[in-house]
Enzyme design. Sequence first.
Site, PDB file in Angstrom:
ATOM      1  N   ALA A  81      46.840  -9.460  -0.798  1.00 56.90           N
ATOM      2  CA  ALA A  81      47.807  -8.196  -0.277  1.00 56.90           C
ATOM      3  C   ALA A  81      48.942  -8.755   0.578  1.00 56.90           C
ATOM      4  O   ALA A  81      48.974  -9.882   1.206  1.00 56.90           O
ATOM      5  CB  ALA A  81      46.988  -7.328   0.844  1.00 56.90           C
ATOM      6  N   ILE A 141      44.615 -11.298   3.231  1.00 57.82           N
ATOM      7  CA  ILE A 141      46.150 -11.235   3.498  1.00 57.82           C
ATOM      8  C   ILE A 141      46.783 -12.443   3.205  1.00 57.82           C
ATOM      9  O   ILE A 141      46.636 -13.255   3.353  1.00 57.82           O
ATOM     10  CB  ILE A 141      46.420 -10.963   5.108  1.00 57.82           C
ATOM     11  CG1 ILE A 141      45.523  -9.598   5.671  1.00 57.82           C
ATOM     12  CG2 ILE A 141      47.580 -10.777   5.420  1.00 57.82           C
ATOM     13  CD1 ILE A 141      45.493  -9.829   7.095  1.00 57.82           C
ATOM     14  N   CYS A 142      47.796 -12.108   2.291  1.00 58.25           N
ATOM     15  CA  CYS A 142      48.472 -13.286   1.866  1.00 58.25           C
ATOM     16  C   CYS A 142      49.356 -13.870   3.044  1.00 58.25           C
ATOM     17  O   CYS A 142      49.692 -13.421   3.903  1.00 58.25           O
ATOM     18  CB  CYS A 142      49.556 -12.681   0.693  1.00 58.25           C
ATOM     19  SG  CYS A 142      50.644 -14.014  -0.197  1.00 58.25           S
ATOM     20  N   PHE A 143      49.753 -15.202   2.863  1.00 58.78           N
ATOM     21  CA  PHE A 143      50.352 -15.838   3.979  1.00 58.78           C
ATOM     22  C   PHE A 143      49.496 -16.260   5.222  1.00 58.78           C
ATOM     23  O   PHE A 143      49.834 -17.060   5.913  1.00 58.78           O
ATOM     24  CB  PHE A 143      51.554 -14.947   4.503  1.00 58.78           C
ATOM     25  CG  PHE A 143      52.770 -14.901   3.474  1.00 58.78           C
ATOM     26  CD1 PHE A 143      54.030 -15.689   3.643  1.00 58.78           C
ATOM     27  CD2 PHE A 143      52.710 -13.691   2.817  1.00 58.78           C
ATOM     28  CE1 PHE A 143      55.082 -15.674   2.882  1.00 58.78           C
ATOM     29  CE2 PHE A 143      53.838 -13.716   1.855  1.00 58.78           C
ATOM     30  CZ  PHE A 143      55.030 -14.354   2.023  1.00 58.78           C
TER      31      PHE A 143
END
Length: 273
Positions: A81, A141-143
């Site tokens: 996401a 969670i992306c990043f």
Amino acid sequence: MREKWAFLENTPQDAAINMALDEALLHWHQKGEIPPTLRFYRWNKPTLSIGYFQKVDGKIDLQGIKKHQCQLVRRMTGGSAVLHDDELTYSIVISEKHEKVASSIRQAYFDLSKGIVRAYQLLGIEVDHAHEPSSKGRSNICFEQPAFYELVAKGKKISGNAQIRKRGILLQHGSIPLSMNVEMLFDLFQFPADQMKERKKQRFYERATTINAELGEKQSYERVRNAFQQGFSEILNIELEPITLTEEQWKEVYQIAESNYSENNIKGAVSHV
């Protein structure tokens, strides 16, 4: 001689329209109606985009989405996401047979992302590709953790990108955050306990960064946008010709948005393209 590509920029749109327009560009290029295209876009509301196969139940906090008045949309690409808020979002559509596209997904991403690397350099930020695959499983969670060959600044992930190939066409799109509302981001996910949420949030701060954070001051969208336009143009050796969509093309975009990116397509994996 520089190859001519189409360049599309439009006013901030809602989540469904933004995703539908990326998909429409893929269709139009596949049919030969447009040349290879670079698109820059923004969002009219904070939006959480989730990967094509990403689960919602037990993962995404829908009350948090409502609290922050965010939109939720499922991308046609995979991955984790991404919170789209204060950022430049880009997409590229190009034939798999194009000389600039490697047969390997990883190499194609590496080659196309050189334009992103150059853009960061123009802004005064040195970035590199993560050279070691993450030892942990994929995060929601992306990043939160850089995947192999994703872009990092001083070891922190600074850009989230995803790629898909359909009908002989490659679509790559990505998030270039100027800043990031981490408190909002973590309110959009479910955690077994508040302590775990706080631990993950702290780890996120240690592993992710943004343009403003790296430069130590707020940057204008225009400066960032110009740097990325120049970066892609230089590295890909292309001339960007601005285009606008016709009324018929917009109608097609709205139809795709309704059929593929409505709320009915959030919970399950959608089937389109």
